[in-house]
Write a protein that holds these residues in place. Structure first.
Motif: not given
Length: 267
Positions: A222-225, A234-236, A252-256, A261-267
């Motif tokens: 969900r994004m605001g701006c 924001a995500c980890d 930031k999901v919207c900007k970054d 890379n799925a290996k970098e995502v903290v699920w």
């Protein structure tokens, strides 16, 4: 390129499945620069609806100066968009976010595309661009019941395998991981977009089968701006500090992103 809000004319807006709309807009500034995996903000006209709706780009045609989006009608904003017709004008942003990386995948001859629900939309644009590079694609598409955008994928010589939660005459019943497994789909380059639980399951499947594979995921948050100002999405993400130690940082999901890379995502 500087982000802008522009006026785009609606060319088509049709229901392609139950509460799923496909809209084509005349928007030259979007069509010229859009990349697969990026999104646009679409702004409701109603004064009651302040926030824009981020929607993935399903296709962009710089020759025709058009951009196509596919969206689910789930709230007041998208209900407003669904009522628009030929000749209506919408305020939209120029392309936002970082899309799929197709340039640093080495000698890529084949790719596996995985989409869940409207997450299949950016895979159409991706298949189109990969086909131009001579990359053969397999697309695994997961839906609850109604199936859409399959012909668009096949137009780019994409082999399509489909799964649904509800039994149908034309699809395997199960989830996309089951579908990948039973069809023995393997590869070194994967691209996925859909609900977070699906992306996590795909990540586990891919790296169990091939630890050295590359999986890029487009996160749905969900994004605001949509511009990285409100920090609402924001995500980890795992990174390495200067000493090489693994650390967890907020991205930031919207900007970054939305692609990581799925290996970098903290699920």
């Amino acid at each position: 390129m500087e982000n802008k809000i522009i006026q785009a004319e609606v060319l088509t807006n049709e229901e392609i499945s139950d509460n799923i709309m496909k809209m084509t807009l005349f928007a030259d500034e979007v069509a010229e620069t859009a990349k697969p995996g990026q999104f646009i903000n679409v702004y409701p006209a109603s004064d009651r609806l302040i926030l824009p709706r981020p929607i993935s780009i399903c296709d962009a045609d710089p020759k025709e100066n058009t951009v196509t989006i596919v969206y689910a009608v789930v709230g007041e904003g998208t209900k407003e968009f669904a009522k628009t017709d030929y000749g209506d004008v919408l305020s939209i942003s120029t392309p936002l976010g970082n899309g799929f990386d197709m340039e640093h995948c080495g000698d890529m001859h084949s790719a596996v595309l995985v989409g869940g629900g409207v997450g299949i939309a950016p895979m159409v644009f991706l298949a189109k661009e990969l086909s131009k590079k001579g990359v053969r694609c397999i697309a695994a598409a997961g839906f609850r019941k109604d199936i859409f955008l399959m012909e668009e994928l096949r137009n780019y010589d994409c082999r399509v395998i489909v799964t649904t939660e509800v039994p149908t005459e034309s699809a395997f019943v199960g989830n996309v991981v089951d579908c990948l497994d039973i069809n023995e789909v393997t590869g070194m380059h994967y691209f996925a977009c859909g609900p977070r639980a699906m992306l996590e399951a795909v990540s586990n499947y891919v790296y169990k089968a091939e630890p050295e594979a590359m999986l890029q995921v487009s996160l749905e948050e969900r994004m605001g701006c949509g511009y990285g100002v409100c920090v609402g999405c924001a995500c980890d993400i795992k990174e390495r500090d200067d000493s090489g130690a693994e650390i967890i940082v907020k991205k930031k999901v919207c900007k970054d992103g939305p692609v990581f890379n799925a290996k970098e995502v903290v699920w």
